[in-house]
Motif scaffolding. Sequence first.
Motif, PDB file in Angstrom:
ATOM      1  N   HIS A   3       0.855  -1.189   0.000  1.00 16.12           N
ATOM      2  CA  HIS A   3       0.000   0.000   0.000  1.00 16.12           C
ATOM      3  C   HIS A   3       0.884   1.230   0.000  1.00 16.12           C
ATOM      4  N   ASN A   9      -7.022   4.161  -1.295  1.00 14.32           N
ATOM      5  CA  ASN A   9      -6.824   2.723  -1.260  1.00 14.32           C
ATOM      6  C   ASN A   9      -8.089   1.942  -1.587  1.00 14.32           C
ATOM      7  N   TYR A  10      -9.249   2.494  -1.260  1.00 15.85           N
ATOM      8  CA  TYR A  10     -10.488   1.739  -1.356  1.00 15.85           C
ATOM      9  C   TYR A  10     -11.639   2.733  -1.393  1.00 15.85           C
ATOM     10  N   ILE A  11     -12.686   2.409  -2.111  1.00 16.22           N
ATOM     11  CA  ILE A  11     -13.851   3.272  -2.185  1.00 16.22           C
ATOM     12  C   ILE A  11     -15.102   2.426  -1.994  1.00 16.22           C
ATOM     13  N   GLU A  12     -16.053   2.927  -1.227  1.00 15.62           N
ATOM     14  CA  GLU A  12     -17.301   2.212  -1.000  1.00 15.62           C
ATOM     15  C   GLU A  12     -18.456   3.033  -1.572  1.00 15.62           C
ATOM     16  N   TYR A  40     -23.156  -6.611   1.056  1.00 16.76           N
ATOM     17  CA  TYR A  40     -21.868  -6.020   0.691  1.00 16.76           C
ATOM     18  C   TYR A  40     -21.144  -6.924  -0.297  1.00 16.76           C
ATOM     19  N   SER A  42     -17.389  -6.757  -2.726  1.00 14.54           N
ATOM     20  CA  SER A  42     -16.208  -5.992  -3.116  1.00 14.54           C
ATOM     21  C   SER A  42     -15.864  -6.259  -4.569  1.00 14.54           C
ATOM     22  N   LEU A  44     -12.399  -5.891  -7.221  1.00 13.00           N
ATOM     23  CA  LEU A  44     -10.946  -5.775  -7.208  1.00 13.00           C
ATOM     24  C   LEU A  44     -10.426  -5.630  -8.627  1.00 13.00           C
ATOM     25  N   VAL A  48      -9.087   0.912  -8.924  1.00 16.36           N
ATOM     26  CA  VAL A  48      -9.024   1.093  -7.476  1.00 16.36           C
ATOM     27  C   VAL A  48      -9.952   0.033  -6.887  1.00 16.36           C
ATOM     28  N   ASP A  49      -9.561  -0.564  -5.795  1.00 15.86           N
ATOM     29  CA  ASP A  49     -10.413  -1.566  -5.168  1.00 15.86           C
ATOM     30  C   ASP A  49     -11.533  -0.867  -4.415  1.00 15.86           C
ATOM     31  N   GLY A  50     -12.629  -1.591  -4.228  1.00 16.80           N
ATOM     32  CA  GLY A  50     -13.753  -1.003  -3.504  1.00 16.80           C
ATOM     33  C   GLY A  50     -14.848  -2.006  -3.303  1.00 16.80           C
ATOM     34  N   GLY A  51     -16.013  -1.480  -2.961  1.00 15.28           N
ATOM     35  CA  GLY A  51     -17.149  -2.342  -2.736  1.00 15.28           C
ATOM     36  C   GLY A  51     -18.451  -1.587  -2.845  1.00 15.28           C
TER      37      GLY A  51
END
Length: 117
Positions: A3, A9-12, A40, A42, A44, A48-51
């Motif tokens: 990281h 790093n992550y978006i929801e 939920y 996710s 990948l 950008v990773d997220g969920g």
Amino acid sequence: MAHTHHHINYIEIPTKDLESTKSFFALVFGWTFQDFGPDYSSFLACGVDGGFFTSEQSVSTVTGSPLIVIYSQDLEATLQSVESAGGKVVKPIFSFPGGRRFHFEEPSGNEYAVWSE
């Protein structure tokens, strides 16, 4: 996985219908998902990773939400895929400094954009 300090790093993202949203993004953009319970999922390796999380809220530039912008090598083909999969174009293709883009709502009503050079 390494990281980078202070990078996003992550978006929801909220979704009113998790299964419809997953189906839409899988069909149009080829995204894959990992579920964590019924509310939920996710994604990948999409830039950008997220969920997605189940919520009655939605994101839109009209309400001041951030705009998630996806890159496409073929803007017209992606627009056709968005519409074929049940998305609604809310801003047709237009030029901006650096390229062209359009905005759309996916089946849960969230606004996204797609751009190309």
